[in-house]
Design a protein around this motif. Sequence first.
Motif, PDB file in Angstrom:
ATOM      1  N   VAL A  95      40.095  -9.922  -0.503  1.00  0.00           N
ATOM      2  CA  VAL A  95      41.443  -9.542  -0.068  1.00  0.00           C
ATOM      3  C   VAL A  95      41.612 -10.094   1.351  1.00  0.00           C
ATOM      4  O   VAL A  95      40.865  -9.735   2.265  1.00  0.00           O
ATOM      5  CB  VAL A  95      41.624  -8.008  -0.077  1.00  0.00           C
ATOM      6  CG1 VAL A  95      43.006  -7.634   0.451  1.00  0.00           C
ATOM      7  CG2 VAL A  95      41.409  -7.456  -1.484  1.00  0.00           C
ATOM      8  N   VAL A  96      42.560 -10.997   1.489  1.00  0.00           N
ATOM      9  CA  VAL A  96      42.744 -11.720   2.758  1.00  0.00           C
ATOM     10  C   VAL A  96      43.634 -10.912   3.697  1.00  0.00           C
ATOM     11  O   VAL A  96      44.606 -10.293   3.261  1.00  0.00           O
ATOM     12  CB  VAL A  96      43.392 -13.098   2.455  1.00  0.00           C
ATOM     13  CG1 VAL A  96      43.855 -13.798   3.727  1.00  0.00           C
ATOM     14  CG2 VAL A  96      42.401 -13.970   1.679  1.00  0.00           C
ATOM     15  N   VAL A  97      43.300 -10.928   4.984  1.00  0.00           N
ATOM     16  CA  VAL A  97      44.139 -10.211   5.949  1.00  0.00           C
ATOM     17  C   VAL A  97      44.728 -11.208   6.952  1.00  0.00           C
ATOM     18  O   VAL A  97      44.013 -11.965   7.598  1.00  0.00           O
ATOM     19  CB  VAL A  97      43.341  -9.109   6.676  1.00  0.00           C
ATOM     20  CG1 VAL A  97      44.260  -8.355   7.647  1.00  0.00           C
ATOM     21  CG2 VAL A  97      42.737  -8.142   5.659  1.00  0.00           C
ATOM     22  N   MET A  98      46.077 -11.188   7.038  1.00  0.00           N
ATOM     23  CA  MET A  98      46.816 -11.993   8.025  1.00  0.00           C
ATOM     24  C   MET A  98      47.294 -10.986   9.065  1.00  0.00           C
ATOM     25  O   MET A  98      47.898  -9.975   8.705  1.00  0.00           O
ATOM     26  CB  MET A  98      48.043 -12.640   7.394  1.00  0.00           C
ATOM     27  CG  MET A  98      47.800 -13.253   6.036  1.00  0.00           C
ATOM     28  SD  MET A  98      49.349 -13.927   5.379  1.00  0.00           S
ATOM     29  CE  MET A  98      48.830 -14.273   3.704  1.00  0.00           C
ATOM     30  N   ALA A 122      40.148 -10.267  10.087  1.00  0.00           N
ATOM     31  CA  ALA A 122      41.298 -11.071   9.643  1.00  0.00           C
ATOM     32  C   ALA A 122      40.896 -12.543   9.641  1.00  0.00           C
ATOM     33  O   ALA A 122      40.046 -12.959  10.435  1.00  0.00           O
ATOM     34  CB  ALA A 122      42.491 -10.857  10.570  1.00  0.00           C
ATOM     35  N   THR A 123      41.510 -13.327   8.751  1.00  0.00           N
ATOM     36  CA  THR A 123      41.186 -14.755   8.697  1.00  0.00           C
ATOM     37  C   THR A 123      42.409 -15.634   8.943  1.00  0.00           C
ATOM     38  O   THR A 123      42.289 -16.842   9.100  1.00  0.00           O
ATOM     39  CB  THR A 123      40.557 -15.136   7.338  1.00  0.00           C
ATOM     40  OG1 THR A 123      41.355 -14.577   6.300  1.00  0.00           O
ATOM     41  CG2 THR A 123      39.136 -14.622   7.219  1.00  0.00           C
ATOM     42  N   ILE A 124      43.595 -15.034   8.941  1.00  0.00           N
ATOM     43  CA  ILE A 124      44.824 -15.801   9.197  1.00  0.00           C
ATOM     44  C   ILE A 124      45.596 -15.112  10.326  1.00  0.00           C
ATOM     45  O   ILE A 124      45.788 -13.893  10.298  1.00  0.00           O
ATOM     46  CB  ILE A 124      45.694 -15.923   7.927  1.00  0.00           C
ATOM     47  CG1 ILE A 124      44.897 -16.588   6.787  1.00  0.00           C
ATOM     48  CG2 ILE A 124      46.974 -16.706   8.228  1.00  0.00           C
ATOM     49  CD1 ILE A 124      45.658 -16.794   5.499  1.00  0.00           C
ATOM     50  N   ALA A 160      43.207 -19.497  10.539  1.00  0.00           N
ATOM     51  CA  ALA A 160      44.329 -20.287  10.021  1.00  0.00           C
ATOM     52  C   ALA A 160      45.613 -19.652  10.560  1.00  0.00           C
ATOM     53  O   ALA A 160      45.588 -18.522  11.045  1.00  0.00           O
ATOM     54  CB  ALA A 160      44.304 -20.282   8.498  1.00  0.00           C
ATOM     55  N   VAL A 161      46.717 -20.382  10.485  1.00  0.00           N
ATOM     56  CA  VAL A 161      47.977 -19.884  11.051  1.00  0.00           C
ATOM     57  C   VAL A 161      49.090 -19.872  10.007  1.00  0.00           C
ATOM     58  O   VAL A 161      49.297 -20.853   9.297  1.00  0.00           O
ATOM     59  CB  VAL A 161      48.419 -20.781  12.238  1.00  0.00           C
ATOM     60  CG1 VAL A 161      49.898 -20.555  12.579  1.00  0.00           C
ATOM     61  CG2 VAL A 161      47.567 -20.498  13.463  1.00  0.00           C
ATOM     62  N   VAL A 162      49.814 -18.727   9.948  1.00  0.00           N
ATOM     63  CA  VAL A 162      51.049 -18.667   9.165  1.00  0.00           C
ATOM     64  C   VAL A 162      52.186 -18.336  10.123  1.00  0.00           C
ATOM     65  O   VAL A 162      52.054 -17.461  10.974  1.00  0.00           O
ATOM     66  CB  VAL A 162      50.963 -17.631   8.016  1.00  0.00           C
ATOM     67  CG1 VAL A 162      50.673 -16.218   8.501  1.00  0.00           C
ATOM     68  CG2 VAL A 162      52.254 -17.629   7.190  1.00  0.00           C
ATOM     69  N   THR A 163      53.292 -19.074   9.989  1.00  0.00           N
ATOM     70  CA  THR A 163      54.439 -18.804  10.861  1.00  0.00           C
ATOM     71  C   THR A 163      55.730 -19.139  10.131  1.00  0.00           C
ATOM     72  O   THR A 163      55.747 -19.973   9.219  1.00  0.00           O
ATOM     73  CB  THR A 163      54.308 -19.564  12.202  1.00  0.00           C
ATOM     74  OG1 THR A 163      55.251 -19.032  13.140  1.00  0.00           O
ATOM     75  CG2 THR A 163      54.571 -21.055  12.045  1.00  0.00           C
ATOM     76  N   GLU A 164      56.797 -18.453  10.540  1.00  0.00           N
ATOM     77  CA  GLU A 164      58.067 -18.575   9.816  1.00  0.00           C
ATOM     78  C   GLU A 164      58.830 -19.845  10.175  1.00  0.00           C
ATOM     79  O   GLU A 164      58.864 -20.259  11.339  1.00  0.00           O
ATOM     80  CB  GLU A 164      58.945 -17.344  10.116  1.00  0.00           C
ATOM     81  CG  GLU A 164      60.301 -17.411   9.416  1.00  0.00           C
ATOM     82  CD  GLU A 164      61.031 -16.086   9.316  1.00  0.00           C
ATOM     83  OE1 GLU A 164      60.483 -15.044   9.733  1.00  0.00           O
ATOM     84  OE2 GLU A 164      62.173 -16.093   8.813  1.00  0.00           O
TER      85      GLU A 164
END
Length: 341
Positions: A95-98, A122-124, A160-164
Amino acid sequence: MRIVFLPNATRMQIQRVEELLQQLRFRYRRSHGDEGTVLGVVGDTSLLASKRVERMRGVAAVLPFTVPYKQASREYCQEGSVVQVGNVRIGGPDVVVMAGPCSVESQDGLFAVARRVKAAGATILRGGAFKPRTSPYSFQGLGREGLELLQHASREIGLAVVTEVMDTRHVEMVAQYADMLQIGARNVQNFDLLREVGASGKPVLLKRGMMTTIEEYLFCAEYILATGNEQVVLCERGIRTFDTVTRNTLDVCAVPVLKHRSHLPICVDPSHATGDWRYVIPMARAAVAAGADALMIEVHAQPEAAFSDGPQSLTPNRFDQLMREVAPIATALGRKLGRAR
Ligand code: PEP
Ligand code: MN
Protein backbone atom coordinates in the motif's frame (compact mmCIF):
# COMPACT_ATOMS: atom_id res chain seq x y z
CA MET A 1 -14.93 -6.74 -27.20
CA ARG A 2 -13.45 -9.72 -25.40
CA ILE A 3 -11.92 -12.82 -26.87
CA VAL A 4 -12.30 -15.65 -24.37
CA PHE A 5 -10.15 -18.75 -24.81
CA LEU A 6 -10.97 -22.37 -24.04
CA PRO A 7 -9.42 -23.66 -20.79
CA ASN A 8 -7.14 -25.96 -22.82
CA ALA A 9 -6.14 -23.36 -25.46
CA THR A 10 -2.42 -23.59 -26.19
CA ARG A 11 0.09 -20.76 -26.06
CA MET A 12 0.47 -20.98 -29.84
CA GLN A 13 -3.27 -20.63 -30.40
CA ILE A 14 -3.41 -17.53 -28.20
CA GLN A 15 -0.34 -16.13 -29.93
CA ARG A 16 -1.96 -16.52 -33.36
CA VAL A 17 -4.92 -14.43 -32.30
CA GLU A 18 -2.59 -11.82 -30.80
CA GLU A 19 -0.60 -11.68 -34.03
CA LEU A 20 -3.77 -11.00 -35.98
CA LEU A 21 -4.69 -8.19 -33.56
CA GLN A 22 -1.21 -6.71 -33.94
CA GLN A 23 -1.39 -6.91 -37.73
CA LEU A 24 -4.69 -5.07 -37.72
CA ARG A 25 -3.27 -2.56 -35.22
CA PHE A 26 -5.79 -3.17 -32.48
CA ARG A 27 -5.12 -2.12 -28.94
CA TYR A 28 -5.58 -5.13 -26.66
CA ARG A 29 -4.66 -6.53 -23.29
CA ARG A 30 -4.22 -10.18 -22.28
CA SER A 31 -5.27 -11.23 -18.80
CA HIS A 32 -5.85 -14.41 -16.81
CA GLY A 33 -8.63 -14.77 -14.26
CA ASP A 34 -11.86 -16.57 -13.43
CA GLU A 35 -12.72 -16.71 -17.13
CA GLY A 36 -9.32 -18.18 -18.06
CA THR A 37 -7.31 -16.30 -20.67
CA VAL A 38 -9.09 -13.29 -22.15
CA LEU A 39 -7.97 -10.64 -24.64
CA GLY A 40 -9.71 -7.30 -24.13
CA VAL A 41 -9.79 -5.51 -27.49
CA VAL A 42 -10.72 -1.95 -28.49
CA GLY A 43 -10.98 -0.41 -31.93
CA ASP A 44 -13.27 -1.04 -34.89
CA THR A 45 -14.10 -4.60 -33.92
CA SER A 46 -16.35 -5.12 -36.96
CA LEU A 47 -13.06 -5.66 -38.81
CA LEU A 48 -12.49 -8.74 -36.68
CA ALA A 49 -15.90 -10.24 -37.37
CA SER A 50 -14.89 -10.59 -41.01
CA LYS A 51 -11.75 -12.45 -39.91
CA ARG A 52 -13.92 -15.02 -38.15
CA VAL A 53 -11.92 -14.84 -34.95
CA GLU A 54 -14.56 -16.86 -33.13
CA ARG A 55 -13.66 -19.82 -35.38
CA MET A 56 -9.93 -19.65 -34.69
CA ARG A 57 -8.46 -22.55 -32.75
CA GLY A 58 -8.52 -22.18 -28.99
CA VAL A 59 -11.16 -19.43 -29.01
CA ALA A 60 -14.24 -20.18 -26.89
CA ALA A 61 -16.23 -16.99 -27.51
CA VAL A 62 -16.08 -13.43 -28.75
CA LEU A 63 -18.22 -11.21 -26.56
CA PRO A 64 -19.09 -7.51 -26.58
CA PHE A 65 -18.33 -5.38 -23.53
CA THR A 66 -21.40 -5.11 -21.30
CA VAL A 67 -20.25 -1.71 -19.97
CA PRO A 68 -19.87 1.49 -21.99
CA TYR A 69 -16.42 2.41 -20.66
CA LYS A 70 -14.10 -0.21 -22.08
CA GLN A 71 -10.41 -0.06 -21.24
CA ALA A 72 -11.14 1.05 -17.68
CA SER A 73 -13.33 -1.99 -17.04
CA ARG A 74 -12.56 -5.35 -15.43
CA GLU A 75 -13.90 -6.90 -18.60
CA TYR A 76 -10.95 -5.44 -20.51
CA CYS A 77 -8.44 -6.76 -17.99
CA GLN A 78 -9.35 -9.31 -15.30
CA GLU A 79 -6.20 -8.73 -13.26
CA GLY A 80 -5.52 -5.60 -11.23
CA SER A 81 -3.18 -3.19 -13.04
CA VAL A 82 0.06 -1.98 -11.55
CA VAL A 83 1.11 1.60 -12.25
CA GLN A 84 4.80 2.43 -12.01
CA VAL A 85 5.71 5.86 -10.64
CA GLY A 86 9.49 6.28 -10.57
CA ASN A 87 10.49 3.10 -8.75
CA VAL A 88 7.21 2.86 -6.83
CA ARG A 89 4.55 0.35 -7.89
CA ILE A 90 0.92 1.23 -7.18
CA GLY A 91 -1.54 -1.67 -7.31
CA GLY A 92 0.89 -4.37 -6.17
CA PRO A 93 1.04 -5.93 -2.70
CA ASP A 94 2.37 -2.78 -1.03
CA VAL A 95 0.00 0.00 0.00
CA VAL A 96 1.73 3.13 -1.27
CA VAL A 97 1.69 6.37 0.71
CA MET A 98 1.90 9.79 -1.00
CA ALA A 99 2.34 12.60 1.49
CA GLY A 100 3.38 16.23 1.68
CA PRO A 101 1.97 19.72 1.95
CA CYS A 102 -1.14 20.91 0.15
CA SER A 103 0.92 23.66 -1.53
CA VAL A 104 4.64 23.97 -2.08
CA GLU A 105 5.41 27.12 -0.04
CA SER A 106 9.17 27.27 0.54
CA GLN A 107 12.29 25.16 0.16
CA ASP A 108 12.80 24.73 3.91
CA GLY A 109 9.20 23.82 4.60
CA LEU A 110 9.04 21.34 1.72
CA PHE A 111 12.35 19.65 2.54
CA ALA A 112 11.52 19.34 6.25
CA VAL A 113 8.17 17.66 5.53
CA ALA A 114 9.63 15.49 2.76
CA ARG A 115 12.32 14.15 5.11
CA ARG A 116 9.78 13.34 7.80
CA VAL A 117 7.26 11.61 5.54
CA LYS A 118 10.02 9.58 3.94
CA ALA A 119 11.34 8.52 7.35
CA ALA A 120 7.81 7.39 8.24
CA GLY A 121 7.54 5.22 5.10
CA ALA A 122 5.99 7.42 2.39
CA THR A 123 7.48 6.85 -1.07
CA ILE A 124 5.83 9.64 -3.09
CA LEU A 125 6.01 13.34 -2.25
CA ARG A 126 2.89 15.39 -2.98
CA GLY A 127 2.70 19.19 -3.18
CA GLY A 128 0.82 21.64 -5.36
CA ALA A 129 2.61 24.22 -7.51
CA PHE A 130 -0.61 25.11 -9.36
CA LYS A 131 -3.50 25.39 -6.90
CA PRO A 132 -7.20 25.29 -7.82
CA ARG A 133 -8.48 27.76 -5.20
CA THR A 134 -12.13 28.64 -4.65
CA SER A 135 -11.23 32.34 -4.43
CA PRO A 136 -9.07 34.07 -7.05
CA TYR A 137 -7.58 36.10 -4.18
CA SER A 138 -6.22 33.01 -2.37
CA PHE A 139 -2.64 31.75 -2.85
CA GLN A 140 -2.49 30.23 -6.33
CA GLY A 141 0.79 28.31 -5.97
CA LEU A 142 4.41 29.03 -6.88
CA GLY A 143 4.12 27.71 -10.44
CA ARG A 144 7.42 26.71 -12.05
CA GLU A 145 9.39 27.65 -8.94
CA GLY A 146 7.28 25.16 -6.98
CA LEU A 147 7.98 22.46 -9.57
CA GLU A 148 11.71 23.13 -9.27
CA LEU A 149 11.54 22.78 -5.49
CA LEU A 150 9.63 19.50 -5.81
CA GLN A 151 12.18 18.08 -8.22
CA HIS A 152 15.05 19.22 -6.03
CA ALA A 153 13.48 17.64 -2.92
CA SER A 154 12.72 14.45 -4.79
CA ARG A 155 16.32 14.06 -5.99
CA GLU A 156 17.93 15.02 -2.72
CA ILE A 157 15.66 12.99 -0.45
CA GLY A 158 14.76 10.10 -2.74
CA LEU A 159 11.02 10.29 -3.25
CA ALA A 160 8.92 10.23 -6.43
CA VAL A 161 6.79 13.34 -7.02
CA VAL A 162 3.09 13.80 -7.80
CA THR A 163 1.77 17.28 -8.51
CA GLU A 164 -1.35 18.80 -10.02
CA VAL A 165 -1.63 20.17 -13.53
CA MET A 166 -4.63 22.41 -14.19
CA ASP A 167 -4.07 23.73 -17.69
CA THR A 168 -3.39 22.01 -21.01
CA ARG A 169 -0.72 24.68 -21.67
CA HIS A 170 1.25 23.49 -18.62
CA VAL A 171 1.21 19.74 -19.18
CA GLU A 172 4.56 19.60 -20.95
CA MET A 173 6.25 21.74 -18.30
CA VAL A 174 4.79 19.85 -15.31
CA ALA A 175 5.70 16.55 -16.97
CA GLN A 176 9.36 17.63 -17.06
CA TYR A 177 9.47 17.92 -13.29
CA ALA A 178 7.00 15.35 -11.95
CA ASP A 179 6.89 11.55 -11.94
CA MET A 180 3.10 11.56 -11.85
CA LEU A 181 0.54 14.16 -12.97
CA GLN A 182 -2.44 14.84 -10.74
CA ILE A 183 -5.80 15.82 -12.19
CA GLY A 184 -7.74 17.56 -9.44
CA ALA A 185 -11.38 17.01 -8.53
CA ARG A 186 -12.42 20.21 -10.30
CA ASN A 187 -10.87 19.13 -13.58
CA VAL A 188 -11.99 15.52 -13.67
CA GLN A 189 -14.24 16.22 -16.67
CA ASN A 190 -11.91 18.66 -18.42
CA PHE A 191 -11.68 16.34 -21.40
CA ASP A 192 -9.03 18.31 -23.27
CA LEU A 193 -6.82 18.19 -20.19
CA LEU A 194 -7.43 14.45 -19.83
CA ARG A 195 -6.38 13.90 -23.43
CA GLU A 196 -3.29 16.04 -22.95
CA VAL A 197 -2.07 14.27 -19.78
CA GLY A 198 -2.81 11.00 -21.53
CA ALA A 199 -0.63 12.02 -24.46
CA SER A 200 2.21 13.00 -22.09
CA GLY A 201 2.70 9.30 -21.35
CA LYS A 202 3.20 10.09 -17.65
CA PRO A 203 1.35 8.19 -14.91
CA VAL A 204 -1.81 10.06 -13.93
CA LEU A 205 -3.51 10.34 -10.53
CA LEU A 206 -7.11 11.06 -11.48
CA LYS A 207 -9.16 12.48 -8.62
CA ARG A 208 -12.90 11.89 -8.50
CA GLY A 209 -14.90 15.09 -8.73
CA MET A 210 -17.08 16.13 -5.80
CA MET A 211 -20.15 15.51 -7.95
CA THR A 212 -18.95 12.74 -10.25
CA THR A 213 -20.87 9.47 -10.32
CA ILE A 214 -18.81 6.29 -10.47
CA GLU A 215 -19.87 5.73 -14.07
CA GLU A 216 -18.96 9.27 -15.14
CA TYR A 217 -15.67 8.85 -13.31
CA LEU A 218 -14.79 5.70 -15.23
CA PHE A 219 -15.51 7.54 -18.48
CA CYS A 220 -12.99 10.20 -17.37
CA ALA A 221 -10.39 7.47 -16.87
CA GLU A 222 -11.35 6.11 -20.28
CA TYR A 223 -10.43 9.45 -21.90
CA ILE A 224 -6.86 9.00 -20.65
CA LEU A 225 -6.71 5.28 -21.48
CA ALA A 226 -8.04 5.98 -24.97
CA THR A 227 -4.86 7.94 -25.73
CA GLY A 228 -2.88 4.74 -25.20
CA ASN A 229 -1.62 5.77 -21.75
CA GLU A 230 -2.45 2.90 -19.39
CA GLN A 231 -0.86 4.46 -16.32
CA VAL A 232 -3.95 5.67 -14.48
CA VAL A 233 -4.60 5.57 -10.72
CA LEU A 234 -8.08 6.47 -9.47
CA CYS A 235 -8.45 8.58 -6.31
CA GLU A 236 -11.54 8.86 -4.11
CA ARG A 237 -11.33 12.20 -2.27
CA GLY A 238 -14.84 12.71 -0.96
CA ILE A 239 -18.05 13.77 -2.66
CA ARG A 240 -20.49 16.55 -1.85
CA THR A 241 -23.54 15.43 0.15
CA PHE A 242 -26.21 17.18 2.25
CA ASP A 243 -24.00 17.06 5.33
CA THR A 244 -21.70 19.99 6.00
CA VAL A 245 -20.08 18.73 9.20
CA THR A 246 -17.15 17.50 7.12
CA ARG A 247 -15.75 19.21 4.01
CA ASN A 248 -16.92 16.31 1.85
CA THR A 249 -18.22 12.80 2.51
CA LEU A 250 -15.65 10.06 1.98
CA ASP A 251 -17.29 7.44 -0.23
CA VAL A 252 -15.46 4.44 1.22
CA CYS A 253 -17.79 2.20 -0.74
CA ALA A 254 -16.32 3.60 -3.96
CA VAL A 255 -13.22 1.49 -3.21
CA PRO A 256 -14.84 -1.96 -3.51
CA VAL A 257 -17.20 -0.74 -6.24
CA LEU A 258 -14.33 0.58 -8.36
CA LYS A 259 -12.30 -2.56 -7.63
CA HIS A 260 -15.19 -4.64 -8.91
CA ARG A 261 -15.76 -2.56 -12.04
CA SER A 262 -12.22 -1.59 -12.92
CA HIS A 263 -8.70 -3.05 -12.94
CA LEU A 264 -7.15 0.36 -12.16
CA PRO A 265 -5.41 0.87 -8.79
CA ILE A 266 -7.26 3.03 -6.25
CA CYS A 267 -5.93 5.71 -3.96
CA VAL A 268 -7.91 7.35 -1.15
CA ASP A 269 -7.35 10.93 0.02
CA PRO A 270 -8.87 11.29 3.48
CA SER A 271 -7.46 14.83 3.87
CA HIS A 272 -9.68 16.50 1.25
CA ALA A 273 -12.52 14.09 2.03
CA THR A 274 -12.83 15.21 5.65
CA GLY A 275 -11.24 18.67 5.72
CA ASP A 276 -10.31 18.10 9.37
CA TRP A 277 -7.08 16.51 10.63
CA ARG A 278 -8.99 14.82 13.48
CA TYR A 279 -10.77 12.53 11.02
CA VAL A 280 -7.87 11.81 8.69
CA ILE A 281 -6.32 8.88 10.61
CA PRO A 282 -9.59 6.97 11.15
CA MET A 283 -10.52 7.41 7.47
CA ALA A 284 -7.04 6.30 6.37
CA ARG A 285 -7.58 3.15 8.43
CA ALA A 286 -10.98 2.63 6.81
CA ALA A 287 -9.59 3.20 3.31
CA VAL A 288 -6.90 0.54 3.65
CA ALA A 289 -9.38 -1.84 5.29
CA ALA A 290 -11.68 -1.30 2.27
CA GLY A 291 -8.89 -2.27 -0.14
CA ALA A 292 -7.22 1.00 -1.20
CA ASP A 293 -3.88 0.54 -2.99
CA ALA A 294 -2.58 3.95 -1.95
CA LEU A 295 -3.21 6.86 0.41
CA MET A 296 -2.68 10.55 -0.24
CA ILE A 297 -2.16 12.55 2.96
CA GLU A 298 -1.53 16.27 3.50
CA VAL A 299 1.24 16.96 6.02
CA HIS A 300 2.56 20.34 7.17
CA ALA A 301 5.12 21.17 9.87
CA GLN A 302 2.93 24.03 11.08
CA PRO A 303 -0.64 23.45 9.89
CA GLU A 304 -1.88 26.69 11.49
CA ALA A 305 0.50 28.66 9.22
CA ALA A 306 -0.16 26.71 5.98
CA PHE A 307 -1.01 28.73 2.85
CA SER A 308 -3.78 26.24 2.03
CA ASP A 309 -5.67 23.38 3.69
CA GLY A 310 -4.04 23.80 7.14
CA PRO A 311 -7.11 22.54 9.04
CA GLN A 312 -6.88 19.13 7.35
CA SER A 313 -3.09 18.81 7.45
CA LEU A 314 -1.39 16.41 9.84
CA THR A 315 1.75 17.41 11.69
CA PRO A 316 4.70 15.09 11.00
CA ASN A 317 4.16 13.50 14.43
CA ARG A 318 0.54 12.78 13.64
CA PHE A 319 1.61 11.39 10.27
CA ASP A 320 3.92 8.99 12.14
CA GLN A 321 0.91 7.94 14.18
CA LEU A 322 -1.13 7.37 11.00
CA MET A 323 1.57 5.08 9.63
CA ARG A 324 1.75 3.15 12.91
CA GLU A 325 -2.02 2.69 13.05
CA VAL A 326 -2.59 1.81 9.40
CA ALA A 327 0.35 -0.62 9.04
CA PRO A 328 -1.26 -3.50 11.01
CA ILE A 329 -4.45 -3.15 8.92
CA ALA A 330 -2.42 -3.56 5.73
CA THR A 331 -0.61 -6.54 7.30
CA ALA A 332 -3.93 -8.16 8.26
CA LEU A 333 -4.84 -8.05 4.56
CA GLY A 334 -1.53 -9.61 3.50
CA ARG A 335 -0.11 -6.26 2.37
CA LYS A 336 2.58 -3.94 3.60
CA LEU A 337 2.23 -0.21 4.22
CA GLY A 338 4.83 2.05 2.65
CA ARG A 339 8.53 1.36 2.57
CA ALA A 340 10.00 -0.99 5.14
CA ARG A 341 11.60 1.09 7.86
C1 PEP B 1 -5.07 18.77 -3.67
O1 PEP B 1 -4.71 17.60 -3.77
O2 PEP B 1 -4.42 19.64 -3.08
C2 PEP B 1 -6.40 19.14 -4.21
C3 PEP B 1 -6.67 20.40 -4.57
O3 PEP B 1 -7.26 18.11 -4.27
P1 PEP B 1 -8.74 18.01 -4.88
O4 PEP B 1 -8.59 18.26 -6.34
O5 PEP B 1 -9.13 16.59 -4.54
O6 PEP B 1 -9.60 19.02 -4.19
MN1 MN C 1 -5.13 20.54 -0.54
